[in-house]
Design a protein around this motif. Structure first.
Motif, mmCIF file in Angstrom:
data_model
loop_
_atom_site.group_PDB
_atom_site.id
_atom_site.type_symbol
_atom_site.label_atom_id
_atom_site.label_comp_id
_atom_site.label_asym_id
_atom_site.label_seq_id
_atom_site.Cartn_x
_atom_site.Cartn_y
_atom_site.Cartn_z
ATOM 1 N N GLN A 118 0.821 -1.209 0.000
ATOM 2 C CA GLN A 118 0.000 0.000 0.000
ATOM 3 C C GLN A 118 0.859 1.265 0.000
ATOM 4 N N VAL A 119 1.541 1.495 -1.140
ATOM 5 C CA VAL A 119 2.302 2.728 -1.344
ATOM 6 C C VAL A 119 1.845 3.365 -2.651
ATOM 7 N N GLN A 120 2.157 4.642 -2.814
ATOM 8 C CA GLN A 120 1.676 5.373 -3.988
ATOM 9 C C GLN A 120 2.290 4.857 -5.285
ATOM 10 N N ARG A 121 3.591 4.527 -5.249
ATOM 11 C CA ARG A 121 4.277 4.076 -6.470
ATOM 12 C C ARG A 121 5.087 2.823 -6.168
ATOM 13 N N PRO A 122 4.447 1.660 -6.085
ATOM 14 C CA PRO A 122 5.217 0.432 -5.843
ATOM 15 C C PRO A 122 6.161 0.153 -7.009
ATOM 16 N N GLY A 123 7.268 -0.484 -6.714
ATOM 17 C CA GLY A 123 8.225 -0.814 -7.770
ATOM 18 C C GLY A 123 9.620 -0.986 -7.217
ATOM 19 N N ARG A 124 10.604 -0.954 -8.122
ATOM 20 C CA ARG A 124 12.013 -1.092 -7.764
ATOM 21 C C ARG A 124 12.691 0.265 -7.902
ATOM 22 N N ASP A 136 13.896 7.268 3.390
ATOM 23 C CA ASP A 136 14.236 7.728 2.044
ATOM 24 C C ASP A 136 13.534 6.886 0.985
ATOM 25 N N VAL A 137 13.529 5.565 1.187
ATOM 26 C CA VAL A 137 12.906 4.675 0.204
ATOM 27 C C VAL A 137 11.392 4.872 0.179
ATOM 28 N N LEU A 138 10.777 5.046 1.348
ATOM 29 C CA LEU A 138 9.339 5.316 1.381
ATOM 30 C C LEU A 138 9.017 6.609 0.643
ATOM 31 N N ALA A 139 9.878 7.605 0.776
ATOM 32 C CA ALA A 139 9.674 8.867 0.050
ATOM 33 C C ALA A 139 9.785 8.642 -1.455
ATOM 34 N N MET A 140 10.727 7.793 -1.889
ATOM 35 C CA MET A 140 10.849 7.482 -3.319
ATOM 36 C C MET A 140 9.551 6.876 -3.859
ATOM 37 N N ALA A 141 8.894 6.073 -3.015
ATOM 38 C CA ALA A 141 7.661 5.405 -3.426
ATOM 39 C C ALA A 141 6.435 6.285 -3.236
ATOM 40 N N PRO A 170 5.168 6.225 11.501
ATOM 41 C CA PRO A 170 5.117 7.567 12.091
ATOM 42 C C PRO A 170 6.301 7.870 13.006
ATOM 43 N N ALA A 171 6.796 6.836 13.723
ATOM 44 C CA ALA A 171 7.914 7.067 14.637
ATOM 45 C C ALA A 171 9.182 7.478 13.902
ATOM 46 N N LEU A 172 9.291 7.110 12.625
ATOM 47 C CA LEU A 172 10.466 7.503 11.852
ATOM 48 C C LEU A 172 10.576 9.016 11.748
ATOM 49 N N PHE A 173 9.431 9.700 11.759
ATOM 50 C CA PHE A 173 9.410 11.139 11.550
ATOM 51 C C PHE A 173 9.080 11.911 12.826
ATOM 52 N N LEU A 174 8.363 11.281 13.758
ATOM 53 C CA LEU A 174 7.939 11.979 14.969
ATOM 54 C C LEU A 174 8.900 11.784 16.135
ATOM 55 N N ASP A 175 9.608 10.653 16.149
ATOM 56 C CA ASP A 175 10.499 10.338 17.258
ATOM 57 C C ASP A 175 11.943 10.523 16.816
ATOM 58 N N GLU A 176 12.572 11.600 17.286
ATOM 59 C CA GLU A 176 13.949 11.880 16.887
ATOM 60 C C GLU A 176 14.916 10.835 17.425
ATOM 61 N N GLU A 177 14.518 10.133 18.483
ATOM 62 C CA GLU A 177 15.392 9.133 19.085
ATOM 63 C C GLU A 177 15.180 7.741 18.496
ATOM 64 N N SER A 178 14.275 7.626 17.529
ATOM 65 C CA SER A 178 13.982 6.312 16.958
ATOM 66 C C SER A 178 15.214 5.757 16.256
ATOM 67 N N GLY A 179 15.545 4.506 16.592
ATOM 68 C CA GLY A 179 16.675 3.846 15.949
ATOM 69 C C GLY A 179 16.240 2.912 14.847
ATOM 70 N N ASN A 180 14.976 3.023 14.432
ATOM 71 C CA ASN A 180 14.438 2.104 13.436
ATOM 72 C C ASN A 180 14.553 2.611 11.998
#
Length: 272
Positions: A118-124, A136-141, A170-180
């Motif tokens: 469920q992404v806007q532009r699935p692909g490689r 970064d990859v989610l942004a590409m998609a 959401p934690a990737l963008f909202l939690d600055e301490e996220s190590g994921n």
């Protein structure tokens, strides 16, 4: 006033030149950071030796074939390091005393990741820099769709072993301490599943399935369905929920109860 025009134009021209130079430097840095992979097509240029100009495709083993020196393994190297390795081969073979090698990346085929679900532009998508991360990859998609889940599954190989990680988006963008926000590697796959849903039927304004937001209560779910009709009553609800054994249990929920995936809210008619 008219004398100030040349000065203004000179300032504008200087700004344009500075901007163009900065953009070129940034693009050059991206190219230099890229690590060559199987399937990439490159052009090798040797200064003052046009007969050594070579268009080559990086093989599955990571090698290319150069005139005079034969096979050179450059897979996994940055472009700068690949240039140095080819130059060293030409020098050690006694073909050139001080070879100057430049590599132009013609086409990217290796070092790709797949984004599915469920992404806007699935692909490689190619990994054009060495430190590409999940965000970064989610942004590409193009990001997730409205029906996408709040988590993404990252799978691939690490140190020769299968790797799988469930990551909170959401934690990737909202939690600055996220190590994921992990670094992705060539051959990785990112998969976004469909978001969990609940259902409303009976005397609801807009019966049907709805996405469950985090911590959503029965009251909030009822509101998404437009609330009860004139014949319905929010005090006469039934909640159908499947337990761990697969049996559907019917309960009278509180409006503050938390909804779970595949819950069914039945809005019954008012008694009066």
């Amino acid at each position: 006033m008219s004398q100030s025009h040349p000065l203004i134009w000179r300032v504008l021209l200087l700004c344009c030149l500075l901007f163009t130079g900065a953009a070129a430097l940034a693009q050059d840095q991206v190219t230099q950071d890229y690590r060559l992979g199987a399937g990439d097509t490159i052009r090798v240029l040797v200064f003052q030796s046009p007969d050594l100009t070579t268009d080559a495709r990086v093989s599955e083993s990571g090698a290319i074939t150069m005139p005079l020196v034969g096979g050179v393994t450059i897979g996994g190297l940055s472009i700068a390091n690949a240039e140095k390795k080819i130059a060293a081969a030409l020098k050690s073979g006694g073909f050139l005393q001080q070879p100057q090698v430049n590599i132009v990346l013609v086409q990217v085929r290796g070092n790709q990741v797949s984004v599915l679900g469920q992404v806007q532009r699935p692909g490689r998508f190619p990994l054009e820099i060495a430190n590409t991360r999940v965000s970064d990859v989610l942004a590409m998609a193009g990001g997730t769709t409205s029906t996408g889940d709040d988590t993404v599954i990252l799978s691939g190989m690490r140190d020769g072993k299968p790797f799988r990680k469930l990551i909170d988006i959401p934690a990737l963008f909202l939690d600055e301490e996220s190590g994921n926000n992990l670094l992705v590697a060539a051959g990785d796959t990112l998969y976004v599943h469909r978001a969990p849903v609940f259902y409303i039927y009976g005397e609801a304004q807009r019966a049907g399935p709805y996405r469950i937001e985090r911590g959503m209560t029965v009251m909030q779910g009822l509101a998404m369905g437009g609330g009860p009709t004139n014949r319905g009553s929010e005090s006469r609800l039934r909640l159908h929920r499947r337990d761990a054994s697969g049996v559907v249990q019917q309960t009278t929920p509180s409006l503050t109860d938390t909804l779970q995936q595949n819950d069914v809210i039945y809005v019954r008619e008012s008694l009066f």
